[in-house]
Design a protein around this motif. Sequence first.
Motif, PDB file in Angstrom:
ATOM      1  N   TYR A  56      46.192  43.105  21.883  1.00 17.25           N
ATOM      2  CA  TYR A  56      47.173  42.063  22.082  1.00 17.25           C
ATOM      3  C   TYR A  56      47.142  40.538  21.147  1.00 17.25           C
ATOM      4  O   TYR A  56      47.850  39.414  21.425  1.00 17.25           O
ATOM      5  CB  TYR A  56      45.718  41.125  22.910  1.00 17.25           C
ATOM      6  CG  TYR A  56      46.094  41.553  24.262  1.00 17.25           C
ATOM      7  CD1 TYR A  56      46.871  41.751  25.042  1.00 17.25           C
ATOM      8  CD2 TYR A  56      44.593  42.579  24.866  1.00 17.25           C
ATOM      9  CE1 TYR A  56      46.487  42.725  26.890  1.00 17.25           C
ATOM     10  CE2 TYR A  56      44.967  42.922  25.943  1.00 17.25           C
ATOM     11  CZ  TYR A  56      45.268  43.466  26.346  1.00 17.25           C
ATOM     12  OH  TYR A  56      45.465  44.395  28.028  1.00 17.25           O
ATOM     13  N   PRO A  61      54.080  38.361  23.805  1.00 20.62           N
ATOM     14  CA  PRO A  61      53.516  38.758  24.910  1.00 20.62           C
ATOM     15  C   PRO A  61      55.050  38.825  25.610  1.00 20.62           C
ATOM     16  O   PRO A  61      54.567  40.162  27.336  1.00 20.62           O
ATOM     17  CB  PRO A  61      54.313  37.289  25.489  1.00 20.62           C
ATOM     18  CG  PRO A  61      53.288  35.892  24.540  1.00 20.62           C
ATOM     19  CD  PRO A  61      54.039  37.314  23.575  1.00 20.62           C
ATOM     20  N   VAL A  64      53.703  42.742  24.570  1.00 21.54           N
ATOM     21  CA  VAL A  64      53.165  43.692  25.650  1.00 21.54           C
ATOM     22  C   VAL A  64      52.878  43.821  27.684  1.00 21.54           C
ATOM     23  O   VAL A  64      52.792  45.003  27.489  1.00 21.54           O
ATOM     24  CB  VAL A  64      51.596  42.242  25.611  1.00 21.54           C
ATOM     25  CG1 VAL A  64      50.187  42.619  26.872  1.00 21.54           C
ATOM     26  CG2 VAL A  64      50.921  42.896  24.102  1.00 21.54           C
ATOM     27  N   HIS A  65      53.886  43.165  27.565  1.00 25.44           N
ATOM     28  CA  HIS A  65      54.242  43.284  29.451  1.00 25.44           C
ATOM     29  C   HIS A  65      55.016  44.588  29.030  1.00 25.44           C
ATOM     30  O   HIS A  65      54.756  45.706  29.795  1.00 25.44           O
ATOM     31  CB  HIS A  65      55.341  41.793  29.847  1.00 25.44           C
ATOM     32  CG  HIS A  65      54.981  42.341  31.048  1.00 25.44           C
ATOM     33  ND1 HIS A  65      56.091  41.865  31.609  1.00 25.44           N
ATOM     34  CD2 HIS A  65      55.012  43.000  32.098  1.00 25.44           C
ATOM     35  CE1 HIS A  65      56.585  42.328  32.969  1.00 25.44           C
ATOM     36  NE2 HIS A  65      55.461  42.946  33.300  1.00 25.44           N
ATOM     37  N   ARG A 148      46.422  36.149  25.895  1.00 27.57           N
ATOM     38  CA  ARG A 148      47.321  37.164  26.380  1.00 27.57           C
ATOM     39  C   ARG A 148      47.414  37.982  28.224  1.00 27.57           C
ATOM     40  O   ARG A 148      48.752  38.342  28.142  1.00 27.57           O
ATOM     41  CB  ARG A 148      47.601  38.011  25.139  1.00 27.57           C
ATOM     42  CG  ARG A 148      47.648  37.065  23.725  1.00 27.57           C
ATOM     43  CD  ARG A 148      48.995  37.223  23.735  1.00 27.57           C
ATOM     44  NE  ARG A 148      49.640  36.178  22.217  1.00 27.57           N
ATOM     45  CZ  ARG A 148      50.312  36.719  21.414  1.00 27.57           C
ATOM     46  NH1 ARG A 148      49.755  38.023  20.990  1.00 27.57           N
ATOM     47  NH2 ARG A 148      50.082  35.932  20.558  1.00 27.57           N
ATOM     48  N   ARG A 152      49.767  38.159  30.601  1.00 29.30           N
ATOM     49  CA  ARG A 152      50.872  39.444  30.515  1.00 29.30           C
ATOM     50  C   ARG A 152      51.101  39.751  31.959  1.00 29.30           C
ATOM     51  O   ARG A 152      51.998  40.276  32.880  1.00 29.30           O
ATOM     52  CB  ARG A 152      50.016  40.491  30.124  1.00 29.30           C
ATOM     53  CG  ARG A 152      50.547  42.593  30.622  1.00 29.30           C
ATOM     54  CD  ARG A 152      49.209  42.973  29.976  1.00 29.30           C
ATOM     55  NE  ARG A 152      48.530  42.947  31.555  1.00 29.30           N
ATOM     56  CZ  ARG A 152      47.931  44.459  31.455  1.00 29.30           C
ATOM     57  NH1 ARG A 152      47.768  45.243  30.405  1.00 29.30           N
ATOM     58  NH2 ARG A 152      47.347  44.087  32.579  1.00 29.30           N
ATOM     59  N   ARG A 155      52.980  37.371  33.846  1.00 26.05           N
ATOM     60  CA  ARG A 155      54.536  37.566  33.768  1.00 26.05           C
ATOM     61  C   ARG A 155      54.258  38.821  34.692  1.00 26.05           C
ATOM     62  O   ARG A 155      55.938  38.882  35.227  1.00 26.05           O
ATOM     63  CB  ARG A 155      54.810  38.509  32.774  1.00 26.05           C
ATOM     64  CG  ARG A 155      56.365  38.455  31.897  1.00 26.05           C
ATOM     65  CD  ARG A 155      56.326  39.224  30.537  1.00 26.05           C
ATOM     66  NE  ARG A 155      55.839  37.379  30.140  1.00 26.05           N
ATOM     67  CZ  ARG A 155      56.831  37.547  28.859  1.00 26.05           C
ATOM     68  NH1 ARG A 155      58.053  37.979  28.768  1.00 26.05           N
ATOM     69  NH2 ARG A 155      56.517  36.212  27.947  1.00 26.05           N
ATOM     70  N   ASP A 156      53.562  39.985  34.992  1.00 25.23           N
ATOM     71  CA  ASP A 156      54.020  41.349  35.282  1.00 25.23           C
ATOM     72  C   ASP A 156      54.204  40.680  37.207  1.00 25.23           C
ATOM     73  O   ASP A 156      54.484  41.115  38.007  1.00 25.23           O
ATOM     74  CB  ASP A 156      52.538  42.323  35.431  1.00 25.23           C
ATOM     75  CG  ASP A 156      52.772  43.476  35.540  1.00 25.23           C
ATOM     76  OD1 ASP A 156      54.579  43.197  35.374  1.00 25.23           O
ATOM     77  OD2 ASP A 156      52.719  44.046  36.481  1.00 25.23           O
TER      78      ASP A 156
END
Length: 196
Positions: A56, A61, A64-65, A148, A152, A155-156
Motif C-alpha cells: 500500500y 491508488p 493498487v486497484h 490507501r 481502493r 474506487r472498486d
Amino acid sequence: MPVLQILIGGTSHTGKSTLAADLGKITRWPVESTDDMARHPGRPWPDVRPQVAEFYQSLSPATVHWFLKVHHENMWPLIRHRLETALGNKESLIVEGSALRPDRIADLQSDDVFACLLHASPERLTERMHIGSDYWNRDRDTRMIIDRFLERSIRDGKDLHKSARQHGLPIFDAEQPDLLAVVLNSLAQRSLRPNE
C-alpha cells in the motif's frame, strides 16, 4: 425451478459476509467466501504485515486497484469451476466475495443462480472501516495505509456499481435496515427452496 445458488458480490466492508451468513441460517445452505480460495493484500488490520504495508505504501491508488482486478481475473477460473461443479451436483450454495465481479456473475444468472451486488456509499464504507480498524487510535503511518485500502475499496465499489448497472445485476443497498427482508423477497420471487 428453485434457485440453487446465491452469489453476493461487492467491495470490502459492504456486509457481504453478514448477509451471506444470515441467508445461510435461514436456508441451511453452506456459505463460502472467495477470500478462502486465494489471498491478496487485503485489509491492513488488526495487524499490518510488512508485505501488506509495502504494497500500500509503494504503489499508487490506481495501481493498487489494478492489481485487485488482476487478482480477481486470475481467480475467476477457480471460482467458476467451483460454481459449475456445485450446479452439476445440484448442490445448494451461497458464495460471497469481492471477486464475484458483475461482468462475470451476470453471465451465470439463470433459473438456478441468483446473483447480486451489495453496495454501500463511500461515507458508509469510511465509517465501517474506521470503526473496524480502530483508525483514530492508530499511528500516522498505519492510518495512511488504511486510507490507501479505503481508497481502493471506494474506487472498486464505484466500478462494481457501474458494472452491475450495465449488466442488469440486482443491486442492494447495504445501508437499508431491512436488507435481509428485501433480499429474501427477491429470492421468494425466484422460488427459493430451503433444504429439507
